[in-house]
Structure formats: structure tokens, C-alpha cells
Scaffold this motif. Structure first.
Motif, mmCIF file in Angstrom:
data_model
loop_
_atom_site.group_PDB
_atom_site.id
_atom_site.type_symbol
_atom_site.label_atom_id
_atom_site.label_comp_id
_atom_site.label_asym_id
_atom_site.label_seq_id
_atom_site.Cartn_x
_atom_site.Cartn_y
_atom_site.Cartn_z
ATOM 1 N N HIS A 20 0.853 -1.193 0.000
ATOM 2 C CA HIS A 20 0.000 0.000 0.000
ATOM 3 C C HIS A 20 0.888 1.242 0.000
ATOM 4 C CE1 HIS A 20 0.516 0.697 4.356
ATOM 5 N NE2 HIS A 20 0.434 -0.622 4.473
ATOM 6 N N LYS A 28 -3.696 -1.164 -9.309
ATOM 7 C CA LYS A 28 -4.140 -0.723 -7.984
ATOM 8 C C LYS A 28 -5.420 -1.472 -7.639
ATOM 9 C CE LYS A 28 -6.275 3.282 -7.478
ATOM 10 N NZ LYS A 28 -6.544 4.733 -7.359
ATOM 11 N N THR A 29 -5.444 -2.062 -6.446
ATOM 12 C CA THR A 29 -6.656 -2.725 -5.974
ATOM 13 C C THR A 29 -7.012 -2.172 -4.602
ATOM 14 O OG1 THR A 29 -5.349 -4.536 -5.041
ATOM 15 C CG2 THR A 29 -6.252 -4.879 -7.239
ATOM 16 N N ALA A 30 -8.316 -2.202 -4.306
ATOM 17 C CA ALA A 30 -8.791 -1.713 -3.015
ATOM 18 C C ALA A 30 -8.867 -2.895 -2.055
ATOM 19 C CB ALA A 30 -10.139 -1.048 -3.166
ATOM 20 N N GLN A 54 -10.261 -4.007 1.464
ATOM 21 C CA GLN A 54 -11.256 -3.591 2.448
ATOM 22 C C GLN A 54 -10.693 -3.707 3.859
ATOM 23 O OE1 GLN A 54 -14.146 -2.130 1.617
ATOM 24 N NE2 GLN A 54 -13.481 -2.392 -0.514
ATOM 25 N N PRO A 57 -11.372 1.763 2.309
ATOM 26 C CA PRO A 57 -10.465 0.780 1.694
ATOM 27 C C PRO A 57 -9.056 1.343 1.540
ATOM 28 C CG PRO A 57 -12.361 1.233 0.264
ATOM 29 C CD PRO A 57 -12.459 2.140 1.446
ATOM 30 N N ARG A 58 -8.109 0.460 1.645
ATOM 31 C CA ARG A 58 -6.698 0.844 1.472
ATOM 32 C C ARG A 58 -6.287 0.369 0.083
ATOM 33 N NH1 ARG A 58 -2.377 -1.353 5.751
ATOM 34 N NH2 ARG A 58 -3.247 -3.315 5.052
ATOM 35 N N HIS A 59 -5.584 1.235 -0.650
ATOM 36 C CA HIS A 59 -5.155 0.882 -1.998
ATOM 37 C C HIS A 59 -3.815 0.164 -1.950
ATOM 38 C CE1 HIS A 59 -8.066 4.139 -3.008
ATOM 39 N NE2 HIS A 59 -8.479 3.144 -3.752
#
Length: 173
Positions: free
Chosen positions: A17, A53-55, A57, A63-65
Motif C-alpha cells: 500500500h 491498484k486494488t482496493a 477492504q 479501503p486501502r489501496h
């Protein structure tokens, strides 16, 4: 550009992240990477397909990227490491960033990077000689300026000798 290389090289280690990436870069480079440098770079890499980039949860929080290097990103990193343009070859961080990752380059790619740096250093050495001559001819003979020029010339000569030693090591892993 060297910061782009540093960012991509840290992403090469695995998904991370943004805050952790920023902290890792700062810990290994002693450079305080700011959000206004990191996130625009990540956005550029994402738009180019070099980063995904994915979120992720989190309970009770936004949400943290998480950012991950793609195969295209690995190719981009390699190409950036293998290329040291003449206009960047005189810039110490640009050179040292590539040198620190020579294990990712072939011997021929290493030679090209070292040759670019050596050429830039020879140009700097010629400039220092001209400054030294100008200082000596000056009617005011700037003593302190001459000391600075002599020190800088010595640094350039020492680095040229170091680059020559590195050239002898390019075949090593």
C-alpha cells in the motif's frame, strides 16, 4: 526519473500500500518521499499499465489501496535501469540508482551505463580544468574558489578511477 526507478524497484518486491511504499523508499534512500511525488507517479504507472491498484477492504475504515507491479512494469523498470541518457549521466542520483541495481542488468547494459557516466565525468573534468586555469589567470586569483575547484576536480578524478574499477567487474553477478 531516478525516483520512478526507486518506486518501481520497491514495487518489484511485492504488492504494497502507498504508505508502506513511501516508508520503505524513505528507509532505503534517506529521501523523504512526499505524497505529491509518490501518488502522481503511481497514477502515471497505473495509466501506463505498469502498476495495478486494488482496493483492500478494512473493517470500519475506508479501503486501502494496494499497488502491484505488472509484467509491463517489470519491463519498464528494466528499460529505465539499462538506459542512462547523456543528459542524466552527470546526475549522481541517476547514476547511483542504476548502479545499485546492476544485478538486474546484463554485462553489456552495465557497460553502457558506466560508459555514459564516464563520458559525463570526463566532460566535468574538462570543465574543472578550464575553471582552474581561469582562476589562476584571474588578477584577483580567488584563493578560496581555487580550493573549491581543486576539490571538485579531485572528486571527479576519483570517481573516474572508481568507474574504471567497476568496468572491470561488469561480468560479476
Amino acid at each position: 526519473m531516478y525516483l520512478d526507478i526507486v518506486i518501481l524497484s520497491h514495487l518489484q518486491r511485492g504488492p504494497v500500500h502507498g504508505y508502506e511504499l513511501k516508508r520503505n523508499v524513505s528507509a532505503t534512500t534517506a529521501y523523504a518521499l512526499h505524497n505529491n511525488t509518490l501518488y502522481p507517479a503511481l497514477r502515471r504507472f497505473e495509466e501506463a499499465g505498469a502498476v495495478v491498484k486494488t482496493a483492500e477492504q478494512q473493517e470500519g475504515r475506508p479501503p486501502r489501496h494496494v499497488y502491484e507491479l505488472t509484467d509491463l512494469g517489470r519491463e519498464l523498470l528494466h528499460d529505465m535501469l539499462a538506459d542512462l541518457p547523456a543528459e542524466q549521466a552527470g546526475d549522481e542520483p541517476e547514476f547511483l540508482t542504476r548502479l545499485g541495481q546492476f544485478e538486474h542488468l546484463t554485462p553489456d547494459e552495465r557497460r553502457r551505463v558506466l560508459a555514459a557516466r564516464a563520458s559525463a565525468l570526463r566532460d566535468q573534468a574538462a570543465h574543472m580544468r578550464q575553471l582552474a586555469e581561469k582562476t589562476e589567470r584571474s588578477p584577483r586569483n580567488h584563493h578560496w574558489g581555487g580550493l573549491v575547484v581543486a576539490e571538485l576536480a579531485g572528486r571527479v578524478e576519483r570517481e573516474l578511477a572508481w568507474v574504471a574499477r567497476l568496468e572491470a567487474m561488469v561480468e560479476q553477478p
